[in-house]
Enzyme design. Structure first.
Site, mmCIF file in Angstrom:
data_model
loop_
_atom_site.group_PDB
_atom_site.id
_atom_site.type_symbol
_atom_site.label_atom_id
_atom_site.label_comp_id
_atom_site.label_asym_id
_atom_site.label_seq_id
_atom_site.Cartn_x
_atom_site.Cartn_y
_atom_site.Cartn_z
ATOM 1 N N THR A 1 0.462 -1.401 -0.251
ATOM 2 C CA THR A 1 0.211 0.366 0.443
ATOM 3 C C THR A 1 1.116 1.486 0.218
ATOM 4 O OG1 THR A 1 -0.248 0.244 2.078
ATOM 5 C CG2 THR A 1 -1.516 -1.213 1.353
ATOM 6 N N CYS A 2 -0.016 2.038 0.335
ATOM 7 C CA CYS A 2 1.134 3.711 0.098
ATOM 8 C C CYS A 2 1.769 3.621 1.674
ATOM 9 C CB CYS A 2 0.099 4.907 -0.152
ATOM 10 S SG CYS A 2 -1.042 4.995 1.454
ATOM 11 N N ARG B 1 3.089 0.850 3.405
ATOM 12 C CA ARG B 1 3.812 -0.578 3.938
ATOM 13 C C ARG B 1 4.528 -1.298 3.102
ATOM 14 N NH1 ARG B 1 1.788 -2.223 8.170
ATOM 15 N NH2 ARG B 1 0.834 -0.306 8.795
ATOM 16 N N GLU C 1 -8.148 3.426 10.664
ATOM 17 C CA GLU C 1 -8.808 3.877 8.959
ATOM 18 C C GLU C 1 -8.503 3.236 8.078
ATOM 19 O OE1 GLU C 1 -7.363 3.514 5.926
ATOM 20 O OE2 GLU C 1 -4.967 2.423 6.890
ATOM 21 N N GLN D 1 -9.803 1.853 5.123
ATOM 22 C CA GLN D 1 -8.562 1.203 3.644
ATOM 23 C C GLN D 1 -8.076 0.245 4.321
ATOM 24 O OE1 GLN D 1 -7.041 4.339 1.602
ATOM 25 N NE2 GLN D 1 -7.162 3.173 -0.715
ATOM 26 N N GLY E 1 -8.901 6.862 -8.846
ATOM 27 C CA GLY E 1 -9.052 5.754 -7.961
ATOM 28 C C GLY E 1 -9.911 6.425 -6.874
#
Length: 518
Positions: free
Chosen positions: A140-141, A143, A205, A207, A289
């Site tokens: 992900t952004c 990790r 969060e 997401q 996105g």
């Protein structure tokens, strides 16, 4: 009747009174080893006997597990069985990765793998790392993590480091300085905390739960590289993440990366732009996105009324714009990027590009920031905006690491919720570790079944001549009767083995538990 008594007595003698679950006693180990050696040469259990070892392993999953985790695709099961058939010890969970806590965005982006390539990368990893039995990628952004199952942890780490060196181009010392490595219970605990949102830059969060679910879906598909242990672990992590959000207040008032970016723009607008972040601010979003959708939601809540939305294809941008009728969204292709950089006050970038789409030289060439200040907020990994963009006069650029200042204000008020979530996750951890320990007894159960069945068949064969006067129907009844006796005698010991007792017991307590003696 004699054959029934003989089979019953022989089955009792064949059963090990203590079981392998209680390895604290040398006598128990010796007894169990004797049973294993005696059963090594025996034939397979007949179909009418207790379920096979594969069925036993599948039956050990708790009732709340979803079908997706309980049954992996046939192709993947076959592959995993071949991979794990070397007769070595059972594999243990292992996670190797880095996150916003351990590495800068410059390092994270070099290891980043786009979601469509997760299964390809995990398959390559299995091919190049012989000591890794199962693998899944979570990128992900904030990790990059490889969730693995390996019997030899040290050998697996060595192989994976070599793989990551080739994948990223980073030297091994840099990898050592930035990567974390956790095994066994620690690896399970880490994934549970990640799925629960406790390890996120923005605590609570939502997401990340979607991303862990995507990891599970990819890894357990026909092209995935998860087997029984990793598939079960990912499934448990998804279920635990849902429980954390439904049974605690961790997600109430939580912000996402997108909302933190909108908050950062609001915080720094006066300082950078010289004007407040409001309906008069010219905003551009590059990318259409999920992150952009969340951005539009939070920008609308801050009073932003008009947004330029740039994307490679107009269809997706138009579809996204239709979800926000109260915001004047102008959809354009990427050809309008340079114009947007010259005329916008704030530009958010969130694309799947693997390279920088906004560079220092580009900004200088078009005169961005010359007439009015420009704020760039890049929430993509790999980054979409060069760090050197800050060197252009009138341009201020932020990336995901700069969001920490925003979310720090949110953390203190969430400490109680974090403690509640961790207490819940402790139960999930104990349940998974208990289930994993029972996997060690699957071979023992299979050997016990084989031993009992051979004894039953041998004893029945001894008296076959004396039963020659029986009709085929009567012989079938004797066959069923003896099998039923063996199965009933084995039922309690096998049920006992499948349960993780979690404590040291005396021999008397073990025997009572094995045979369900009241």
């Amino acid at each position: 009747m004699r054959c029934v008594v003989l089979v019953a007595s022989a089955a009792l003698l064949a059963m090990p009174s203590p079981c392998g679950a209680f390895a604290g006693s040398a006598a128990l180990k010796t007894r169990l080893a004797t049973v294993s050696r005696a059963a090594a040469h025996l034939s397979d259990t007949v179909a009418a006997a207790e379920p096979t070892a594969a069925a036993v392993a599948a039956a050990q999953a708790p009732s709340e597990a979803t079908p997706a985790a309980a049954t992996a695709p046939a192709k993947r099961q076959t592959t995993k069985k071949k991979k794990a058939s070397g007769g070595g010890p059972a594999g243990q969970p292992l996670v190797i990765g880095l996150s916003h806590n351990t590495a800068t965005v410059e390092v994270r982006e070099k290891l980043s793998i786009q979601e469509p390539e997760w299964n390809v990368a995990s398959a390559r990893l299995l091919e190049s790392c012989p000591f890794v039995q199962e693998a899944a990628v979570l990128s992900t952004c904030n990790r990059f993590e490889l969730h693995l199952v390996a019997a030899d942890r040290n050998a697996a780490i060595r192989d994976v480091l070599t793989f990551l060196h080739g994948h990223s181009g980073l030297d091994k010392q840099t990898l050592w300085d930035n990567l974390f490595m956790l095994g066994g219970e620690d690896a399970v605990w880490h994934l549970l905390r990640v799925s629960g949102g406790l390890d996120s830059l923005v605590v609570g969060e939502g997401q990340i739960l979607s991303q862990v679910k995507a990891c599970f879906t990819h890894a357990t598909s026909g092209e995935g590289s998860a087997g029984k242990v990793l598939g079960r672990l990912l499934n448990v992590a998804v279920a635990a993440g849902k429980r954390v959000r439904s049974e605690t207040s961790i997600s109430k008032g939580a912000v996402s990366i997108s909302s933190a970016a909108a908050e950062l723009a609001d915080m720094r607008a006066e300082e950078v732009l010289g004007s407040p972040f409001d309906a008069e601010t010219d905003v551009c979003i590059v990318g259409a996105g999920t992150m952009s959708r969340l951005l539009l939601t939070h920008l609308a809540s801050k009073g932003v009324e008009r947004v330029r939305l740039l994307n490679r294809g107009l269809d997706r941008a138009t579809e996204l714009a239709a979800q926000f009728p109260d915001v004047a969204v102008k959809c354009e292709t990427m050809e309008a990027l340079e114009d947007a950089l010259k005329t916008s006050d704030v530009v958010f970038t969130s694309t799947g590009a693997t390279h920088c789409i906004v560079t220092h030289d580009q900004l200088q060439a078009i005169g961005a920031g010359a007439d009015s200040p420009l704020m760039l907020l890049d929430i993509s990994v790999p980054r979409n905006v060069e760090t050197q963009a800050n060197d252009v006069a009138g341009v201020t650029a932020y990336n995901v690491d700069d969001l920490k200042a925003v979310v720090a204000r949110n953390q203190a008020s969430r400490r109680r919720s974090v403690l509640e979530a961790e207490a819940l996750l402790e139960g999930e951890l104990a349940s998974f570790m208990s289930w994993q320990r029972t996997l060690d007894y699957v071979p023992v159960i299979a050997k016990l079944q084989k031993t009992a069945e051979e004894i039953r068949a041998a004893e029945l064969d001894k008296v076959s001549k004396k039963l020659s006067n029986l009709s085929p129907r009567e012989l079938e009844m004797v066959e069923r009767c003896t099998k039923s006796i063996v199965n009933k005698l084995l039922h309690s010991p096998m049920t006992y083995l499948r349960k993780d007792q979690g404590e040291q017991l005396s021999t008397r307590e073990i025997v009572e538990g094995l045979f369900d003696l009241k």
